[in-house]
Each structure stands twice: as C-alpha cells, then as structure tokens.
Write a protein that holds these residues in place. Sequence first.
Motif, PDB file in Angstrom:
ATOM      1  N   LEU A 182       0.755  -1.247  -0.118  1.00  0.00           N
ATOM      2  CA  LEU A 182      -0.086  -0.083   0.088  1.00  0.00           C
ATOM      3  C   LEU A 182       0.804   1.330   0.031  1.00  0.00           C
ATOM      4  CD1 LEU A 182      -2.845  -1.168   2.448  1.00  0.00           C
ATOM      5  CD2 LEU A 182      -3.395  -0.372   0.147  1.00  0.00           C
ATOM      6  N   GLU A 183       1.690   1.534   0.971  1.00  0.00           N
ATOM      7  CA  GLU A 183       2.365   2.872   1.332  1.00  0.00           C
ATOM      8  C   GLU A 183       3.338   2.986   0.186  1.00  0.00           C
ATOM      9  OE1 GLU A 183       5.208   5.035   4.357  1.00  0.00           O
ATOM     10  OE2 GLU A 183       3.214   3.947   5.193  1.00  0.00           O
ATOM     11  N   LYS A 184       4.193   2.088  -0.106  1.00  0.00           N
ATOM     12  CA  LYS A 184       5.257   2.389  -1.005  1.00  0.00           C
ATOM     13  C   LYS A 184       4.772   2.549  -2.495  1.00  0.00           C
ATOM     14  CE  LYS A 184       9.230   0.318   0.980  1.00  0.00           C
ATOM     15  NZ  LYS A 184      10.353  -0.790   0.846  1.00  0.00           N
ATOM     16  N   PRO A 185       3.639   1.746  -3.215  1.00  0.00           N
ATOM     17  CA  PRO A 185       3.305   2.046  -4.560  1.00  0.00           C
ATOM     18  C   PRO A 185       2.218   3.262  -4.376  1.00  0.00           C
ATOM     19  CG  PRO A 185       1.971   0.356  -3.444  1.00  0.00           C
ATOM     20  CD  PRO A 185       3.262   0.458  -2.526  1.00  0.00           C
ATOM     21  N   LEU A 186       1.593   3.608  -3.314  1.00  0.00           N
ATOM     22  CA  LEU A 186       0.638   4.876  -3.391  1.00  0.00           C
ATOM     23  C   LEU A 186       1.297   6.056  -2.914  1.00  0.00           C
ATOM     24  CD1 LEU A 186      -2.500   3.001  -1.794  1.00  0.00           C
ATOM     25  CD2 LEU A 186      -2.230   3.321  -4.146  1.00  0.00           C
ATOM     26  N   ARG A 187       2.178   5.954  -2.271  1.00  0.00           N
ATOM     27  CA  ARG A 187       3.023   7.585  -1.869  1.00  0.00           C
ATOM     28  C   ARG A 187       4.177   7.808  -2.511  1.00  0.00           C
ATOM     29  NH1 ARG A 187       2.015   6.991   4.927  1.00  0.00           N
ATOM     30  NH2 ARG A 187      -0.061   7.292   4.983  1.00  0.00           N
ATOM     31  N   HIS A 188       4.861   6.668  -2.834  1.00  0.00           N
ATOM     32  CA  HIS A 188       6.286   6.894  -3.416  1.00  0.00           C
ATOM     33  C   HIS A 188       6.459   6.618  -4.612  1.00  0.00           C
ATOM     34  CE1 HIS A 188       7.140   7.294   1.238  1.00  0.00           C
ATOM     35  NE2 HIS A 188       6.751   6.215   1.139  1.00  0.00           N
ATOM     36  N   ARG A 189       5.747   7.106  -5.584  1.00  0.00           N
ATOM     37  CA  ARG A 189       5.579   6.897  -7.017  1.00  0.00           C
ATOM     38  C   ARG A 189       5.044   7.843  -7.770  1.00  0.00           C
ATOM     39  NH1 ARG A 189       6.933   2.581 -10.240  1.00  0.00           N
ATOM     40  NH2 ARG A 189       5.741   3.507 -11.805  1.00  0.00           N
ATOM     41  N   ALA A 190       6.149   8.372  -8.884  1.00  0.00           N
ATOM     42  CA  ALA A 190       5.508   9.390  -9.581  1.00  0.00           C
ATOM     43  C   ALA A 190       4.568   8.991 -10.454  1.00  0.00           C
ATOM     44  CB  ALA A 190       6.714  10.157 -10.280  1.00  0.00           C
ATOM     45  N   GLY A 191       3.338   9.455 -10.958  1.00  0.00           N
ATOM     46  CA  GLY A 191       2.524   8.862 -12.026  1.00  0.00           C
ATOM     47  C   GLY A 191       1.624   7.898 -11.137  1.00  0.00           C
TER      48      GLY A 191
END
Length: 342
Positions: free
Chosen positions: A220-229
């Motif tokens: 959840l947190e890494k793909p939702l909060r820490h990606r551009a686009g």
Amino acid sequence: MRAVVPLAALLLACLPPAAGAAAPAPYVQPSQWLTALAQQRLAPGYTTLAGRVDALAEALDAACAGQPEAAAAARERWREAALSLRALSPLPFGPVLETRVLRRIDFWPTRPAQIERSIAQYAAKPQDTARIGLSARGLPAIEYLLFDAGRASLAEDAAACRYTAWLAHDAAAAVHETAAAWPAWVDGLAEADAERDAQLIRDGINILIGSTEVLRLKYLEKPLRHRAGPPETDAWRSGAGRAALTAYFDGLRVGLQGGEGLYGLTAVMRGRGLLVLADRLDTQITATAAALAALPEDFGAEAARPAAEALMTELGRLQRLLAEDVADAMKVTVGFGESDGD
C-alpha cells in the motif's frame, strides 16, 4: 484429624456456573496452534496452489502450441493461482521458510527490463536457467507477460511464450517441493518441548508482525505514496489488485484469529489469561477489516486516497498492537526480517 469442609462451601461447589460466566480458555501450546494451522490451512493450501500452477503451466503450453482460446484460459488460471498464493504468503511458516519458495515464485515489484532480458537469455540457452535471477521469475513476472498492455501478446511473441511457460513449470516445481514437506514438519511439532514451543511463539508472533508490515508498507504505502505517476500496485495489470489485498488480509487474519475448529494467536493468548488484550486484538482486526472493505476497487485512484490512508492507519495500529503490547505480554523480542517474498 480430617479437615471439616463447611456445608456452605459444599453447596457452592455443587452449583452450576453462574449464567453468563465464561468458561476458562483452554491452554494452547504454540505447537498446537501451528499444527492446526499447518494441517487445516497451509498443507492443503499449498496442495491447491500446486494444482493451480500446474493448470497455469498446461494452459501456457497450449497457448505456445497455438491452440485457440488458450491464452484467455492462461489468464484465468493465473488469477486463480495468484489469489491462492496471496492468501498463503502472509503465513511463511515451516517448509515455506526452509524451501524459500516465496522468493522463487513471488518476487514483487516486477522488473520488466530484467524479464525482457531473461526472455532473450532463455531463447539463446534454454538449458541454462541457473543464471535467470529471481527478479525475472514467479507469478508476478507471468502476470506482466500475460497482461501488460504495452508489450506484444504471447501469440505474437513465440520466445516470450516459451519463457512464460517455463516460468510456470519452474514455479510449479517449487510449490510441489513445499507441498510435499508439510507432513514431516507437522510430525516434528508433535515432539516439541518447552524450548521448542518458546521458539515457535517467538517466530509466530514475529512472522505475523512482519506480514502486517508487508501489507501496509509494501503493498500500500510504497506504491501509493512513493511513485510518480499512476501507482503500480500488486496485480494491477490483471485488475486483481483489491482481490489480492483481500486474500492477503484473510490469510493474515487466520494466523491471528484462527477459524472454526482452528486455533489462532488469540487462542494462545487467552489460554495464558490475556483475555482483555486478546479482545483488543480482535477489535483492531475488525476495524482493519472494515477499512479494507471500504477500499474501492480502483484503490490507486486519487479519489480513493482517503480510504487507502484509513486502511494504512488501521494496519499501523494493528502492527503496533502486535509489536508492542502483544509481544511484551507474551515475552517475545521483536526482530522480524525482510519479507520472504521480496
């Protein structure tokens, strides 16, 4: 002289328990908890997973042979296998750790560039698979090859089709190895002494803490909060992202609470008199389940951010409850490692 027992005490001893009085919780050894979990959930679950990955491999073989509709069947077989895997992946006990099966079949996030290089490598030397890294293997890699809209279909790319079929057979071999190892591991639990039970409860609590962290942070947190686009969540290409989250949480919940005729961690806690703390854990699990149920299907969309944040918050509370209160009450040192699947 024989002691005289007061008549009032004798009468009280003969009375039935007061209405509404709870029976004392049975004392559940960690080895009993994990024996039930292995026999009723993990061993049959890996047998089912093995059959589903076999079916995926067969469908891919048919697709590579040019059979009509085989690619569509392979995509459906992938979804079935992936959700079976996701329900098992938060419970990496016994043979799962010993065979390191999750590293071999569940490397995620996917790395498309490495997968594409491995297709060429396999086409050039199909017998030399030892050099194909874990980041280019497993069910997430197969999802990329089956579902990614930016690459050619398997019907149009014979080399990719052969590689995808090999990936499925490679994953099936790993799952069968793990499935076959459960009886011996369960037999070993029958001989557990006090020292072994202490190790089992330490490992069990740490695994559940780690799996809660994986669900919150990795999925959840890494793909939702820490990606551009646009976020690339687990199983996003196949449209099975929310179903994968639900399957993972359901598996985690079985480890925590058990089920009908199946012990969970809460049963071990109640047997040690930690009734209030076990109730608190139940309440937090229910709150987390409610937050997950409120998560939209397209949970990576901006409109879904409040629901996703609410779920991450509840998972964080669940993790802290396990890592602080439960671990302290059970006299367990917290020291879980990285996810076995990463």
